[in-house]
Design a protein around this motif. Sequence first.
Motif, PDB file in Angstrom:
ATOM      1  N   ARG A  54      67.045  33.471  72.131  1.00 42.83           N
ATOM      2  CA  ARG A  54      67.598  33.999  70.873  1.00 42.83           C
ATOM      3  C   ARG A  54      68.950  34.655  71.119  1.00 42.83           C
ATOM      4  N   GLU A  55      69.049  35.398  72.220  1.00 40.13           N
ATOM      5  CA  GLU A  55      70.318  36.059  72.537  1.00 40.13           C
ATOM      6  C   GLU A  55      71.390  35.056  72.932  1.00 40.13           C
ATOM      7  N   ALA A  56      70.980  33.934  73.543  1.00 40.44           N
ATOM      8  CA  ALA A  56      71.949  32.922  73.964  1.00 40.44           C
ATOM      9  C   ALA A  56      72.437  32.076  72.791  1.00 40.44           C
ATOM     10  N   ASN A  57      71.671  32.079  71.692  1.00 39.21           N
ATOM     11  CA  ASN A  57      72.040  31.288  70.519  1.00 39.21           C
ATOM     12  C   ASN A  57      72.038  32.164  69.269  1.00 39.21           C
ATOM     13  N   PRO A  58      72.946  33.144  69.212  1.00 40.69           N
ATOM     14  CA  PRO A  58      72.964  34.029  68.039  1.00 40.69           C
ATOM     15  C   PRO A  58      73.458  33.284  66.804  1.00 40.69           C
ATOM     16  N   GLY A  59      73.112  33.813  65.661  1.00 41.22           N
ATOM     17  CA  GLY A  59      73.556  33.193  64.421  1.00 41.22           C
ATOM     18  C   GLY A  59      72.794  31.911  64.156  1.00 41.22           C
ATOM     19  N   GLY A  60      73.382  31.045  63.349  1.00 40.77           N
ATOM     20  CA  GLY A  60      72.721  29.789  63.016  1.00 40.77           C
ATOM     21  C   GLY A  60      71.739  29.980  61.881  1.00 40.77           C
ATOM     22  N   LEU A  61      71.275  28.886  61.356  1.00 38.95           N
ATOM     23  CA  LEU A  61      70.349  28.932  60.234  1.00 38.95           C
ATOM     24  C   LEU A  61      68.964  29.331  60.712  1.00 38.95           C
ATOM     25  N   PRO A  62      68.304  30.240  60.006  1.00 35.52           N
ATOM     26  CA  PRO A  62      66.986  30.716  60.448  1.00 35.52           C
ATOM     27  C   PRO A  62      65.969  29.602  60.641  1.00 35.52           C
ATOM     28  N   HIS A  63      65.990  28.575  59.762  1.00 35.74           N
ATOM     29  CA  HIS A  63      64.976  27.530  59.848  1.00 35.74           C
ATOM     30  C   HIS A  63      65.183  26.621  61.059  1.00 35.74           C
ATOM     31  N   ARG A  64      66.358  26.730  61.695  1.00 35.75           N
ATOM     32  CA  ARG A  64      66.612  25.939  62.896  1.00 35.75           C
ATOM     33  C   ARG A  64      66.389  26.750  64.184  1.00 35.75           C
ATOM     34  N   GLN A  65      66.111  28.018  64.017  1.00 39.77           N
ATOM     35  CA  GLN A  65      65.985  28.892  65.180  1.00 39.77           C
ATOM     36  C   GLN A  65      64.866  28.455  66.112  1.00 39.77           C
ATOM     37  N   VAL A  66      63.717  28.121  65.543  1.00 41.92           N
ATOM     38  CA  VAL A  66      62.580  27.732  66.369  1.00 41.92           C
ATOM     39  C   VAL A  66      62.902  26.492  67.189  1.00 41.92           C
ATOM     40  N   SER A  67      63.548  25.493  66.568  1.00 44.71           N
ATOM     41  CA  SER A  67      63.900  24.277  67.291  1.00 44.71           C
ATOM     42  C   SER A  67      64.867  24.565  68.428  1.00 44.71           C
ATOM     43  N   ARG A  68      65.838  25.443  68.183  1.00 44.96           N
ATOM     44  CA  ARG A  68      66.808  25.773  69.228  1.00 44.96           C
ATOM     45  C   ARG A  68      66.136  26.483  70.404  1.00 44.96           C
ATOM     46  N   ILE A  69      65.256  27.418  70.078  1.00 46.93           N
ATOM     47  CA  ILE A  69      64.574  28.157  71.142  1.00 46.93           C
ATOM     48  C   ILE A  69      63.654  27.233  71.937  1.00 46.93           C
ATOM     49  N   SER A  70      62.946  26.350  71.228  1.00 46.59           N
ATOM     50  CA  SER A  70      62.048  25.421  71.905  1.00 46.59           C
ATOM     51  C   SER A  70      62.829  24.498  72.830  1.00 46.59           C
ATOM     52  N   THR A  71      63.981  24.031  72.380  1.00 49.46           N
ATOM     53  CA  THR A  71      64.816  23.153  73.200  1.00 49.46           C
ATOM     54  C   THR A  71      65.345  23.880  74.422  1.00 49.46           C
ATOM     55  N   ALA A  72      65.749  25.135  74.242  1.00 46.56           N
ATOM     56  CA  ALA A  72      66.342  25.899  75.346  1.00 46.56           C
ATOM     57  C   ALA A  72      65.315  26.318  76.394  1.00 46.56           C
TER      58      ALA A  72
END
Length: 294
Positions: A54-72
Amino acid sequence: MTEPNDSSLPPDQQAVLEAVNALLAPLARLAVARGVPFSEVDERLKTAFVQAAREANPGGLPHRQVSRISTATGINRREVTRLVHAKLEQARPKRSLAGEVYAHWLTDPLYRDVAGQPKALSRQGPRPSFEALAREVTSDVHPRSLLSEMQRLGYATLDEAADQVLPVKDALVPRSDLPRALRILGSNVGGHLAGAVANVLGDGRQHFEQAIVASGVPLDAVQAVRQLTAAQWKQAFDSLVPALERLIEAGAAEPVDAAAPAPTQRVLIGLYSYHQPDASPPPGEAPPPAGEKS
């Protein structure tokens, strides 16, 4: 602990895993020694990964947050969703199975004497026995294995002559000031590790971090090394504390905008020493030459 040797990983990731090996080995020893189950450590590790992503990918659309975290992180989306909404710091840590058995022993009237104290139990047999007590808590672990773990953690002793299991009084009460010692461990080691990681990930050294590593030190000279280290720490302490106090006082004396107070920083300065046989370097680390600095 086996060193990672996956040639499919880039060299920098292999180096990271070697460092992780060296960090996790003492952490695992601490958890096992205090009876903390892997599941509890695993939960906190996953939570730390999610927070870091979450800290490495601040901002962005909330509904995409889970996908970004899962990918990272490689943690599946369902787990990420659960961890994002969980408040781990408010969760009550689970006891180990040995602790559960001991707690059941303390609270079930069948296993207490007329004074309300946990009583000595026959090791085997029908209720009330230690075997029955253990099976009331779990059927996944053999009572003998649970007894060995309870002996190791200081919950119980075994009178082999009478074949009885005896409770250790107040075993759930921390010995000496263990909680404070663990808080100090977390603060000191956590601060050191945070600074070291920042140095690796940043552009150049941001935090002072040096160590002296000496091989070939005679075992009977270790006490002299301890005394020398303590003396050096006292000198540093006597010099640094007054200097830090003066700097803090000088900053407090400067005019401050009450609406926008000047930011402050928490500074950690430490000195540590550790020794082990030359033949057993930490995982992922080769024995350095005598007197080498890192």
